[in-house]
Write a protein that holds these residues in place. Structure first.
Motif, PDB file in Angstrom:
ATOM      1  N   CYS A  65      -0.258  -5.641  -7.073  1.00 40.28           N
ATOM      2  CA  CYS A  65      -0.450  -5.034  -5.754  1.00 40.28           C
ATOM      3  C   CYS A  65      -0.647  -6.194  -4.784  1.00 40.28           C
ATOM      4  O   CYS A  65      -1.659  -6.899  -4.868  1.00 40.28           O
ATOM      5  N   SER A  71       0.795  -1.239   0.000  1.00 38.07           N
ATOM      6  CA  SER A  71       0.000   0.000   0.000  1.00 38.07           C
ATOM      7  C   SER A  71       0.820   1.279   0.000  1.00 38.07           C
ATOM      8  O   SER A  71       0.309   2.356  -0.245  1.00 38.07           O
ATOM      9  N   GLN A 127      -3.222   3.353  -4.436  1.00 38.97           N
ATOM     10  CA  GLN A 127      -1.855   3.873  -4.532  1.00 38.97           C
ATOM     11  C   GLN A 127      -1.323   3.832  -5.961  1.00 38.97           C
ATOM     12  O   GLN A 127      -0.234   4.308  -6.246  1.00 38.97           O
ATOM     13  N   ARG A 148      -9.300   3.207   4.771  1.00 39.81           N
ATOM     14  CA  ARG A 148      -8.258   4.081   4.263  1.00 39.81           C
ATOM     15  C   ARG A 148      -8.271   5.376   5.070  1.00 39.81           C
ATOM     16  O   ARG A 148      -9.318   5.836   5.533  1.00 39.81           O
ATOM     17  N   CYS A 151      -1.875  -6.705  -2.027  1.00 37.21           N
ATOM     18  CA  CYS A 151      -2.813  -6.194  -1.030  1.00 37.21           C
ATOM     19  C   CYS A 151      -4.186  -6.107  -1.720  1.00 37.21           C
ATOM     20  O   CYS A 151      -4.322  -6.516  -2.873  1.00 37.21           O
TER      21      CYS A 151
END
Ligand SMILES: NC(=O)C1=CN([C@@H]2O[C@H](COP(=O)(O)OP(=O)(O)OC[C@H]3O[C@@H](n4cnc5c(N)ncnc54)[C@H](O)[C@@H]3O)[C@@H](O)[C@H]2O)C=CC1
Ligand SMILES: O=C(O)CCC(=O)C(=O)O
Length: 416
Positions: free
Chosen positions: A81, A61, A88, A240, A83
């Motif tokens: 990614c 992240s 991002q 987030r 995640c």
């Protein structure tokens, strides 16, 4: 337009942010040996310098893949990614360059749900403050402001993978679950969907956020929304840092409006474990602060390493883009004995017919063809009967609106 010729051992893979060793093992087993595996993210300048000869990059992240980074990433074929969140990455900047982005949409779901449930119980009992006092030699033995979870209302905002998993776990402990989502979602167990965010905030004893970072979720919980929450209720954010106005939360906690909070994600997070964490929530009673570790369990990280590296290998070996978050999804069969041409182009009329014309003019025989498009790009995969050398690559490169061309040989070596 990228068009190079490479053997697997030359394909450069950069893994950042301590991506789990399972990813490295998987890539090595698949024949990808040119791997750089770093424990941290890189600042923009270093990343821009490093990425110029990288074919595949794996991040979590913290690494920001923005327009400037993609501009420098001349050879980049795909992004992994490791995640769930992909905020991002500038997905559009990747898309317009013909670069698919993959993630692991479920591998850390359970880890986040378990953490949030544990935090809800801890906060209902005032444990952070009692523990802190005991560490300092104090003894806060009291039932004041201490509650069972049973019969309390848990309000989940965002009933996706994590929200619905949390719903099931918390019902088993006796929570009444309500949820708010912009989409009508099938309720798990006895949970009930409510019609508005306002209704959820007004009814819940514990509010937990599980929405992605979107324009519509940015700062969705601010002073006005906190004012709607029940007095002495609890807010948990493991989604987030952009979802909650952190100063408004700090003020409400300081004023005793809320009984507690658990926050795992912040508007500004340290770039590495050495950097100081700065937040208006530091030092507040009954507040659990965690360093963005909702998904950081060994189990989740190992699974994520396997899942995302498999997606990169499959795309590299076979061209399959299933579950890419920004790319037309094409599920492709294996191609033993056939060579495969991949063509990524702007989605404008006439490209497919030009591709077929060019192949025919070059006497290239088509065995199978797959096409998928989205609003911006088209992705055509063509199986051909033999190795036409650079002839096919050169021919396809001349098609107007071409972004990228690759050849996958039947024995799975790669030209991209
Ligand atoms: N703290 C951590 O380490 C982790 C954080 N996350 C964060 O959690 C987020 C959620 O993950 P998943 O549950 O897997 O995502 P998901 O995509 O399965 O679910 C998100 C849900 O939010 C809903 N939603 C979207 N906009 C909304 C709005 N304005 N109001 C209400 N609902 C809205 C969607 O309809 C969907 O049901 C991720 O996007 C990521 O940012 C994910 C994993 C680990
Ligand atoms: O493990 C990480 O670095 C980030 C976890 C996360 O926030 C996600 O999966 O979206």
């Amino acid at each position: 337009m990228a068009k190079t010729s490479l053997d697997k051992s030359k394909i450069k893979i950069l893994l950042l942010e301590g991506v789990h060793q399972s990813a490295v093992d998987n890539l090595l087993n698949a024949g990808y040996t040119n791997i750089e595996h770093l424990p941290t993210s890189l600042d923009e300048a270093t990343l821009i310098e490093k990425i110029s000869d990288v074919h595949f990059i794996g991040i979590r992240s913290r690494t920001q893949l923005n327009e400037r980074v993609f501009e420098a990433a001349e050879k980049l074929v795909a992004v992994g990614c490791f995640c769930i969140g992909t905020n991002q990455v500038d997905l559009d900047a990747a898309l317009v360059r013909g670069i698919p982005v993959f993630n692991a949409p479920f591998s850390n779901t359970r880890s986040v749900a378990e953490l949030v449930l544990a935090e809800a119980i801890m906060l209902l009992r005032g444990i952070p403050e009692k523990s802190h006092r005991a560490h300092q030699g104090g003894w806060l033995k009291s039932a004041k402001n201490s509650h069972e979870a049973r019969g309390k209302t848990l309000g989940i905002i965002g009933y996706g993978s994590i929200g619905s998993q949390l719903s099931v776990l918390s019902e088993s402990l006796g929570f009444d679950v309500i949820y708010y989502d912009v989409v009508t979602k099938l309720a798990m167990g006895n949970a009930r969907q409510v019609a508005s965010l306002e209704e959820l905030l007004a009814r819940a004893d514990v509010v937990s956020l599980h929405v992605p970072d979107l324009a519509s979720t940015r700062w969705m919980i601010g002073e006005a929304e906190i004012a709607l929450m029940k007095p002495d209720s609890i807010l948990i954010n493991a989604s987030r840092g952009s979802v909650v106005v952190i100063e408004a939360l700090a003020e409400a906690l300081e004023a005793g409006r809320l009984a507690g909070a658990a926050v795992d994600v912040f508007p500004v997070e340290p770039k590495g474990n050495e950097e100081e964490f700065v937040s208006p929530l530091r030092g507040l009673a009954n507040v659990i602060l965690t360093p963005h570790i909702g998904g950081s369990t060994l189990e989740a990280q190992e699974n994520i390493g396997i899942e995302v590296s498999e997606k990169l290998v499959t795309y590299s070996d076979n061209g399959t883009t299933v579950s890419s978050v920004n790319f037309p999804e094409v599920a492709l069969p294996a191609h033993p004995g056939k060579h495969r041409l991949l063509h990524i182009h702007d989605n404008v009329p006439g490209v497919l017919s030009e591709i077929n014309r060019v192949l025919s003019e070059n006497d290239i025989n088509i065995l199978g063809q797959y096409l998928q498009t989205n609003e911006r790009i088209g992705y055509v995969v063509i199986d051909v009967d033999k190795d036409y050398g650079t002839r096919a690559l050169d021919a396809l490169s001349q098609v107007s609106h071409t972004k990228r061309v690759r050849v996958l040989y039947s024995e799975s070596s790669f030209q991209g």
